[in-house]
Structure formats: structure tokens, C-alpha cells
Design a protein around this motif. Structure first.
Motif, PDB file in Angstrom:
ATOM      1  N   UNK A   1       0.836  -1.202   0.000  1.00 56.24           N
ATOM      2  CA  UNK A   1       0.000   0.000   0.000  1.00 56.24           C
ATOM      3  C   UNK A   1       0.873   1.255   0.000  1.00 56.24           C
ATOM      4  N   UNK A   2       1.956   1.256   0.767  1.00 57.47           N
ATOM      5  CA  UNK A   2       2.853   2.409   0.819  1.00 57.47           C
ATOM      6  C   UNK A   2       3.548   2.629  -0.521  1.00 57.47           C
ATOM      7  N   UNK A   3       3.959   1.548  -1.175  1.00 54.77           N
ATOM      8  CA  UNK A   3       4.590   1.680  -2.498  1.00 54.77           C
ATOM      9  C   UNK A   3       3.611   2.277  -3.510  1.00 54.77           C
ATOM     10  N   UNK A   4       2.369   1.861  -3.450  1.00 52.50           N
ATOM     11  CA  UNK A   4       1.350   2.429  -4.349  1.00 52.50           C
ATOM     12  C   UNK A   4       1.123   3.895  -4.008  1.00 52.50           C
ATOM     13  N   UNK A   5       1.051   4.214  -2.729  1.00 46.28           N
ATOM     14  CA  UNK A   5       0.847   5.597  -2.299  1.00 46.28           C
ATOM     15  C   UNK A   5       1.997   6.499  -2.772  1.00 46.28           C
ATOM     16  N   UNK A   6       3.224   6.041  -2.613  1.00 45.84           N
ATOM     17  CA  UNK A   6       4.383   6.840  -3.033  1.00 45.84           C
ATOM     18  C   UNK A   6       4.390   7.042  -4.541  1.00 45.84           C
ATOM     19  N   UNK A   7       4.034   6.000  -5.287  1.00 48.58           N
ATOM     20  CA  UNK A   7       4.043   6.130  -6.753  1.00 48.58           C
ATOM     21  C   UNK A   7       2.943   7.042  -7.254  1.00 48.58           C
ATOM     22  N   UNK A   8       1.856   7.189  -6.498  1.00 48.39           N
ATOM     23  CA  UNK A   8       0.749   8.043  -6.936  1.00 48.39           C
ATOM     24  C   UNK A   8       0.803   9.453  -6.360  1.00 48.39           C
ATOM     25  N   UNK A   9       1.643   9.679  -5.357  1.00 49.72           N
ATOM     26  CA  UNK A   9       1.735  10.995  -4.727  1.00 49.72           C
ATOM     27  C   UNK A   9       2.367  11.985  -5.689  1.00 49.72           C
ATOM     28  N   UNK A  10       1.884  13.226  -5.710  1.00 44.39           N
ATOM     29  CA  UNK A  10       2.496  14.219  -6.596  1.00 44.39           C
ATOM     30  C   UNK A  10       3.928  14.541  -6.163  1.00 44.39           C
ATOM     31  N   UNK A  11       4.796  14.730  -7.140  1.00 43.99           N
ATOM     32  CA  UNK A  11       6.194  15.030  -6.867  1.00 43.99           C
ATOM     33  C   UNK A  11       6.351  16.487  -6.477  1.00 43.99           C
ATOM     34  N   UNK A  12       7.155  16.750  -5.473  1.00 43.54           N
ATOM     35  CA  UNK A  12       7.471  18.126  -5.071  1.00 43.54           C
ATOM     36  C   UNK A  12       8.828  18.494  -5.608  1.00 43.54           C
ATOM     37  N   UNK A  13       8.924  19.729  -6.023  1.00 40.96           N
ATOM     38  CA  UNK A  13      10.213  20.201  -6.557  1.00 40.96           C
ATOM     39  C   UNK A  13      10.880  21.127  -5.572  1.00 40.96           C
TER      40      UNK A  13
END
Length: 87
Positions: free
Chosen positions: A75-87
Motif C-alpha cells: 500500500x505504501x509503495x502504491x501511495x508513493x508512486x501516486x503521490x504528486x512530486x514536489x520540486x
């Protein structure tokens, strides 16, 4: 009174599983304590669903500690892959 005790047990179990899942996944996970508890509880049900797929039983069940941690990692891996990237 029994229901309140069960809720606290689920929250504590979710916290432990969520912390272990976050510990085993490298990198930064942008979530607080409530997110960690939710990760653990959702991970437990994800692990229970994986157990259902491979061994049968009930499709919506909580899993034991190891499958809960595995579910939390997924679940955490899916959450990280779907979270918007911050610059």
C-alpha cells in the motif's frame, strides 16, 4: 465497552504495522501519525486479501502480523508512486 477496546487495539496494531512498513520502505514518506495508523490498518486488510487469494477463506479479513506488514509495504509503495512530486 468491548467495542471501544477493540477500536484501540486496531489503532495500536495499525500504528505498529504502519511504522514497520514505513521502516522497511526506503525513502521519505510524507505522512503523519494518522496516516501511519491508516497505512497499518489498510495494510492489514490488504494482507488479508492476499491471504484470501493464495489460501482461500474470507475476502475481507484482517491478516496476521507478517501479512499485514507485507500489505502495508504494498500500500505504501502504491501511495508513493501516486503521490504528486514536489520540486
Amino acid at each position: 465497552m468491548e467495542t471501544i477496546g477493540a477500536i484501540f487495539v486496531w489503532l495500536f496494531f495499525g500504528l505498529i504495522v504502519g511504522l514497520l512498513g514505513r521502516l522497511l520502505v526506503p525513502g521519505r514518506q510524507p505522512m503523519g501519525w494518522l496516516g501511519t495508523v491508516a497505512l497499518g490498518v489498510v495494510g492489514s486488510f490488504a494482507g488479508g486479501f492476499l491471504t484470501y487469494i493464495f489460501r482461500g477463506g474470507e475476502p475481507l479479513q484482517a491478516a496476521g502480523m507478517l501479512m499485514s506488514i507485507l500489505g502495508a509495504i504494498i500500500v505504501l509503495a502504491i501511495y508513493i508512486s501516486m503521490a504528486p512530486r514536489r520540486i
